[in-house]
Design a protein around this motif. Structure first.
Motif, PDB file in Angstrom:
ATOM      1  N   VAL A 224      33.054   7.373  50.527  1.00 23.04           N
ATOM      2  CA  VAL A 224      33.488   7.885  49.218  1.00 23.04           C
ATOM      3  C   VAL A 224      34.846   7.305  48.835  1.00 23.04           C
ATOM      4  N   GLY A 225      35.768   7.226  49.800  1.00 20.38           N
ATOM      5  CA  GLY A 225      37.087   6.674  49.500  1.00 20.38           C
ATOM      6  C   GLY A 225      37.021   5.234  49.037  1.00 20.38           C
ATOM      7  N   ALA A 226      36.144   4.429  49.671  1.00 21.71           N
ATOM      8  CA  ALA A 226      35.994   3.037  49.251  1.00 21.71           C
ATOM      9  C   ALA A 226      35.432   2.943  47.836  1.00 21.71           C
ATOM     10  N   ILE A 227      34.444   3.775  47.533  1.00 19.42           N
ATOM     11  CA  ILE A 227      33.847   3.754  46.187  1.00 19.42           C
ATOM     12  C   ILE A 227      34.880   4.156  45.135  1.00 19.42           C
ATOM     13  N   VAL A 228      35.622   5.228  45.407  1.00 26.63           N
ATOM     14  CA  VAL A 228      36.630   5.705  44.450  1.00 26.63           C
ATOM     15  C   VAL A 228      37.736   4.671  44.265  1.00 26.63           C
ATOM     16  N   GLY A 229      38.226   4.120  45.374  1.00 26.19           N
ATOM     17  CA  GLY A 229      39.305   3.137  45.276  1.00 26.19           C
ATOM     18  C   GLY A 229      38.886   1.879  44.554  1.00 26.19           C
ATOM     19  N   LEU A 230      37.697   1.374  44.865  1.00 20.45           N
ATOM     20  CA  LEU A 230      37.195   0.177  44.192  1.00 20.45           C
ATOM     21  C   LEU A 230      36.964   0.433  42.703  1.00 20.45           C
ATOM     22  N   ALA A 231      36.377   1.598  42.394  1.00 22.02           N
ATOM     23  CA  ALA A 231      36.116   1.917  40.985  1.00 22.02           C
ATOM     24  C   ALA A 231      37.412   2.028  40.194  1.00 22.02           C
ATOM     25  N   ALA A 232      38.430   2.651  40.790  1.00 18.35           N
ATOM     26  CA  ALA A 232      39.709   2.815  40.096  1.00 18.35           C
ATOM     27  C   ALA A 232      40.372   1.469  39.842  1.00 18.35           C
ATOM     28  N   ALA A 233      40.395   0.608  40.859  1.00 16.70           N
ATOM     29  CA  ALA A 233      41.083  -0.677  40.717  1.00 16.70           C
ATOM     30  C   ALA A 233      40.322  -1.639  39.820  1.00 16.70           C
ATOM     31  N   ARG A 234      39.003  -1.680  39.951  1.00 17.71           N
ATOM     32  CA  ARG A 234      38.216  -2.648  39.191  1.00 17.71           C
ATOM     33  C   ARG A 234      38.025  -2.234  37.735  1.00 17.71           C
ATOM     34  N   SER A 235      37.979  -0.920  37.481  1.00 19.61           N
ATOM     35  CA  SER A 235      37.771  -0.461  36.108  1.00 19.61           C
ATOM     36  C   SER A 235      39.078  -0.480  35.325  1.00 19.61           C
ATOM     37  N   GLY A 236      40.146   0.036  35.954  1.00 15.12           N
ATOM     38  CA  GLY A 236      41.428   0.088  35.262  1.00 15.12           C
ATOM     39  C   GLY A 236      41.396   1.073  34.110  1.00 15.12           C
ATOM     40  N   GLY A 237      42.438   1.078  33.315  1.00 17.25           N
ATOM     41  CA  GLY A 237      42.475   1.909  32.118  1.00 17.25           C
ATOM     42  C   GLY A 237      42.318   3.385  32.390  1.00 17.25           C
ATOM     43  N   VAL A 238      41.469   4.024  31.581  1.00 20.21           N
ATOM     44  CA  VAL A 238      41.287   5.476  31.660  1.00 20.21           C
ATOM     45  C   VAL A 238      40.627   5.865  32.983  1.00 20.21           C
ATOM     46  N   VAL A 239      39.671   5.085  33.438  1.00 17.81           N
ATOM     47  CA  VAL A 239      38.983   5.401  34.693  1.00 17.81           C
ATOM     48  C   VAL A 239      39.972   5.405  35.847  1.00 17.81           C
ATOM     49  N   ASP A 240      40.828   4.401  35.896  1.00 19.29           N
ATOM     50  CA  ASP A 240      41.841   4.333  36.948  1.00 19.29           C
ATOM     51  C   ASP A 240      42.789   5.519  36.859  1.00 19.29           C
ATOM     52  N   LEU A 241      43.201   5.875  35.662  1.00 15.10           N
ATOM     53  CA  LEU A 241      44.114   6.999  35.471  1.00 15.10           C
ATOM     54  C   LEU A 241      43.492   8.311  35.931  1.00 15.10           C
ATOM     55  N   VAL A 242      42.246   8.556  35.543  1.00 18.24           N
ATOM     56  CA  VAL A 242      41.581   9.814  35.900  1.00 18.24           C
ATOM     57  C   VAL A 242      41.363   9.906  37.407  1.00 18.24           C
ATOM     58  N   LEU A 243      40.852   8.832  38.008  1.00 16.05           N
ATOM     59  CA  LEU A 243      40.600   8.858  39.449  1.00 16.05           C
ATOM     60  C   LEU A 243      41.900   8.966  40.245  1.00 16.05           C
ATOM     61  N   SER A 244      42.950   8.303  39.796  1.00 20.36           N
ATOM     62  CA  SER A 244      44.231   8.373  40.499  1.00 20.36           C
ATOM     63  C   SER A 244      44.823   9.768  40.424  1.00 20.36           C
ATOM     64  N   ARG A 245      44.747  10.396  39.253  1.00 23.06           N
ATOM     65  CA  ARG A 245      45.275  11.763  39.136  1.00 23.06           C
ATOM     66  C   ARG A 245      44.430  12.747  39.949  1.00 23.06           C
ATOM     67  N   ALA A 246      43.124  12.516  39.998  1.00 21.17           N
ATOM     68  CA  ALA A 246      42.264  13.388  40.809  1.00 21.17           C
ATOM     69  C   ALA A 246      42.624  13.259  42.285  1.00 21.17           C
ATOM     70  N   MET A 247      42.878  12.030  42.749  1.00 15.67           N
ATOM     71  CA  MET A 247      43.283  11.836  44.139  1.00 15.67           C
ATOM     72  C   MET A 247      44.638  12.488  44.407  1.00 15.67           C
ATOM     73  N   ASP A 248      45.536  12.431  43.435  1.00 20.01           N
ATOM     74  CA  ASP A 248      46.845  13.071  43.611  1.00 20.01           C
ATOM     75  C   ASP A 248      46.705  14.581  43.763  1.00 20.01           C
ATOM     76  N   ILE A 249      45.793  15.172  42.979  1.00 19.77           N
ATOM     77  CA  ILE A 249      45.601  16.625  43.049  1.00 19.77           C
ATOM     78  C   ILE A 249      45.039  17.020  44.409  1.00 19.77           C
ATOM     79  N   VAL A 250      44.008  16.308  44.863  1.00 21.13           N
ATOM     80  CA  VAL A 250      43.414  16.629  46.163  1.00 21.13           C
ATOM     81  C   VAL A 250      44.407  16.367  47.285  1.00 21.13           C
ATOM     82  N   PHE A 251      45.211  15.315  47.141  1.00 17.80           N
ATOM     83  CA  PHE A 251      46.181  14.959  48.175  1.00 17.80           C
ATOM     84  C   PHE A 251      47.234  16.044  48.357  1.00 17.80           C
ATOM     85  N   ALA A 252      47.443  16.866  47.318  1.00 12.30           N
ATOM     86  CA  ALA A 252      48.448  17.933  47.402  1.00 12.30           C
ATOM     87  C   ALA A 252      48.028  19.058  48.339  1.00 12.30           C
TER      88      ALA A 252
END
Length: 289
Positions: A101-129
């Motif tokens: 799952v981490g590989a899929i999320v990381g690849l999707a965030a980096a390759r998509s960029g823009g809004v997708v990257d922003l949403v996935l990055s903020r979601a990871m930040d929330i879970v990381f807390a």
């Protein structure tokens, strides 16, 4: 000094640098022994791990019980061997789920960029807390004791850890000139990701997954120690430590000593291996720059 002598001295120096350190070799040997012991536990365990013998409860090492017995007279060596199965399989399941799952999320965030990257990055930040162990405790509180819910909860807690690393590594990889040349040649983003980017970040992903295995083992052992993981009569190293607490108050330390030592040495060995893989991956990355 002749040229041949200089060449031989250079070869010897390089071979010494490439020779793996003794601690790494010892760690790999220990992990291989532990894995083989867990696989062949039914063949090498001297007794049934769940057979009790109240008359020999909390007895010390002997010819019959090499590592002694626990508070109910069960053979510690047998339970240690059988307990290795759950103690290794549960963290492995966490790492497999986290890596996929981490590989899929990381690849999707980096390759998509823009809004997708922003949403996935903020979601990871929330879970990381949220601490992963806290997520495991919440899962047990909702679904009850056992290993299934904690494994899934811990995997969710570790996803941001690997997801961030994959995202950063992917961004660095896609900035290389060969990616741009493939785009100009008309190759699809999906093909470039699967054919080139993913294989190049796999070594880093495996190195970080190895380190995550040690953390997962400690979290699973902690949950079992609290009575929220493996349930009796099954055993893992964390539950064995918890069941031997009463004997420690009476000065009988072997019931807690052996599973504690197994956890410590396994986590230490995994971390040594993970750090070695991380160093190798970092060196490889620097050589490609």
């Amino acid at each position: 000094m002749t040229m041949s002598t200089v060449a031989m001295a250079t070869i010897r120096r390089r071979s010494r640098r490439r020779r793996p350190p003794a601690l790494l070799i010892a760690s790999i040997v220990f992990l291989v022994v532990i894995v083989l012991a867990a696989i062949f536990a039914p063949l090498i365990a001297p007794m049934n791990p769940n057979t009790t013998d109240i008359l020999n409860a909390s007895s010390g090492p002997s010819v019959e019980h090499w590592l002694g017995t626990d508070t109910t007279g069960r053979d510690i060596l047998s339970r240690l061997l059988y307990g290795a199965r759950l103690s290794l399989l549960a963290p492995l399941a966490v790492v497999i789920l986290t890596t996929i799952v981490g590989a899929i999320v990381g690849l999707a965030a980096a390759r998509s960029g823009g809004v997708v990257d922003l949403v996935l990055s903020r979601a990871m930040d929330i879970v990381f807390a949220f601490p992963s162990l806290l997520l495991g405790l919440l899962a047990v509180a909702i679904f009850g004791p056992g290993l299934t819910a904690p494994i899934i909860a811990l995997a969710i807690g570790y996803i941001p850890f690997l997801g961030r690393i994959v995202r950063t590594a992917t961004q660095q990889e896609q900035a290389r000139p060969y990616i741009g040349s493939h785009i100009v040649m008309g190759f699809s983003s999906w093909w470039i990701t699967v054919r080139h980017i993913l294989p190049n970040i796999v070594p880093l992903l495996l190195a970080q997954a190895t380190l995550a295995f040690g953390y997962a083992m400690l979290d699973i052992a902690a949950l079992s120690y609290l009575g929220l993981g493996v349930q009796p009569p099954a055993a893992d190293w964390g539950s064995m430590i918890a069941q031997s607490q009463s004997a420690v108050m009476q000065g009988q330390l072997w019931g807690m000593f052996w599973p504690s030592l197994a956890v410590i040495l396994t986590v230490l060995s995994v971390n040594v291996l993970g750090e070695h893989l991380t160093d190798r991956t970092s060196a490889r990355g620097r050589s490609l720059l």
